[in-house]
Design an enzyme around this catalytic site. Structure first.
Site, PDB file in Angstrom:
ATOM      1  N   PHE A 113       0.809  -1.218   0.000  1.00 38.28           N
ATOM      2  CA  PHE A 113       0.000   0.000   0.000  1.00 38.28           C
ATOM      3  C   PHE A 113       0.842   1.267   0.000  1.00 38.28           C
ATOM      4  CE2 PHE A 113      -2.470  -3.269   2.240  1.00 38.28           C
ATOM      5  CZ  PHE A 113      -3.604  -3.306   1.453  1.00 38.28           C
ATOM      6  N   ASP A 226       9.089  -6.021  16.404  1.00 36.72           N
ATOM      7  CA  ASP A 226       9.521  -6.446  15.067  1.00 36.72           C
ATOM      8  C   ASP A 226      10.980  -6.072  14.824  1.00 36.72           C
ATOM      9  OD1 ASP A 226       9.113  -7.770  12.685  1.00 36.72           O
ATOM     10  OD2 ASP A 226       8.279  -6.037  11.640  1.00 36.72           O
TER      11      ASP A 226
END
Length: 445
Positions: A113, A226
């Site tokens: 995106f 992460d």
């Protein structure tokens, strides 16, 4: 067809061609020079750079000019070539509504995106930046919430080892996240380039990551969730070739020279370290959460077992990163994601021989204290920073008894373990499971 029509058609063709030609084929704009058509001996029309009619009386004088004047004219043409190239480049950049002061310069990457560009500040306040352009019109409510969460967290963060958020702009169809530019890029390609890092360079990197994690955990109450080489960026550092190269280790045949290490500056062209991508981050302080997220190869056991977890997941990920830096491949990897998650859940890793034979015992011991399945017995950030390998102390270190016996011994290479990163190229990750996310868009709870 008349001669004038031929000229007009040729001019039109030239205009159309100039829109797609490279800057080397463009005629630079110089005030005393212009494109003028002429006829060659065959009668065909051609274009040449000629003096204007008003300059005809000056031809004799120009012929007697000093060489220095000719050099200045050549440099003027070169400068205008550069100007023309920049103009053409701008036309090639897409135009996004609402960017305002930010001028796109170069595309750096893209995602499902989003696109990432290098850009410059037309007001010159920030110089060059990185802009993450997200197509909000393609996102659902969860994906949009993820972006807003990332921006909100980054607005409250200010640390030299964390990529800084400069601005956030929204238009009707796009969101723009303007970030500090890290010109070195991601750390993963550097591991591939160097095969593995020396202990000095590994320590240089992981200590800066640890300082960022310490700030997030202790000052902001944020768990990153992460941490991995793709989310560790760097600024380039001067490179000095090695004066006394070390003997080659197994797999070093294609290893590039890491160069001389300079304390606080780095080596291998790798300088200041900054962690990025807070899309999966969450403010939890001393509470626990159960949202499954992260990158499988660097995900803590408590996440893959769908248990409640806290800040310890970042410490596990740091252990995976440090392991990867030191030997060139991650501690947990398998083509089967089911087998991979079982290895992680059991903490089943090994210091493979001969790749770990040259790595010091304190470094191995530190890794073992980070890759502990029980988060209560895993090193926290304070214990990490106090470890002798980090502090450069001469204290005796021991491997933790919490890791499986397999990890305490030098093992033999088996078919289930990966080759060094440079031999495994799957989506720019060490192996396929490493690049697979458990859940790409976590809930906002």
């Amino acid at each position: 067809m008349t001669k004038m029509q031929s000229i007009n058609n040729l001019i039109q063709q030239r205009k159309e061609t100039r829109l797609v030609e490279s800057h080397n084929d463009l005629v630079p704009y110089v005030s005393t020079i212009h494109a003028k058509h002429s006829t060659d001996p065959t009668g065909e029309l051609s274009f040449a750079i000629t003096a204007t009619d008003t300059d005809e009386p000056k031809k004799a004088q120009a012929a007697t000019q000093e060489p220095s004047n000719q050099i200045r004219q050549e440099r003027s043409v070169e400068v205008n070539h550069s100007v023309a190239a920049e103009i053409v480049h701008r036309f090639k950049m897409p135009q996004y509504p609402g960017l305002g002061r930010w001028v796109l310069v170069e595309k750096l990457g893209s995602g499902a995106f989003s696109n990432v560009y290098r850009a410059r500040d037309s007001r010159t306040e920030f110089g060059e930046v990185a802009i993450k352009i997200l197509r909000s019109f393609q996102m659902d409510s969860y994906q949009r919430a993820k972006i807003l969460n990332e921006v909100q967290i980054m607005r409250n963060i200010d640390h030299p080892n964390i990529v800084k958020l400069i601005d956030f702009v929204e238009s009707q169809q796009f969101c723009y996240i303007i970030l500090e530019l890290c010109t070195g890029g991601e750390l993963l390609p550097q591991i591939v380039r160097l095969t593995y890092f020396s202990e000095d360079l590994s320590k240089h990197v992981i200590v800066q990551v640890a300082k960022a994690i310490e700030y997030l955990h202790e000052t902001s109450g944020v768990v990153h969730r992460d941490i991995k080489p793709e989310n560790i960026l760097f600024l380039p550092a001067p490179f000095t070739p090695s004066k006394n190269p070390k003997p080659q280790q197994p797999g070093d045949e294609d290893k590039e020279d890491e160069g001389e290490f300079t304390s606080n500056f780095g080596s291998g062209g790798i300088g200041e370290i900054k962690i990025a991508d807070f899309g999966l981050s969450k403010v939890i302080w001393d509470t626990r959460t159960g949202t499954p997220c992260g990158t499988v190869g660097y995900t803590a056991p408590e996440i893959v077992k769908d248990e409640q977890y806290s800040k310890g997941v970042d410490m596990w990920a740091m252990g995976c990163v440090l392991y990867t830096l030191l030997c060139g491949f991650p501690p947990f990897c398998d083509e089967s994601i089911q087998i991979l998650t079982k290895k992680i859940a059991c903490g089943q890793f090994i210091f493979l021989s001969p790749w770990w034979d040259h790595i010091s015992k304190p470094a191995r011991d530190l890794v073992s204290h980070l890759l502990v399945v029980d988060p209560k017995k895993r090193y926290n950030i304070k214990e990490f920073m106090e470890h002798p390998w980090i502090c450069r102390a001469d204290e005796e270190t021991i491997i933790t008894a919490e890791v499986p016996l397999l990890a305490q011994l030098h093992g033999q290479m088996s078919q289930t373990y990966p080759q060094p990163l440079k031999d495994v190229v799957v989506d720019q990750a060490p192996c396929q499971p490493v690049s697979a996310h458990i859940l790409s868009v976590p809930s906002t709870s």
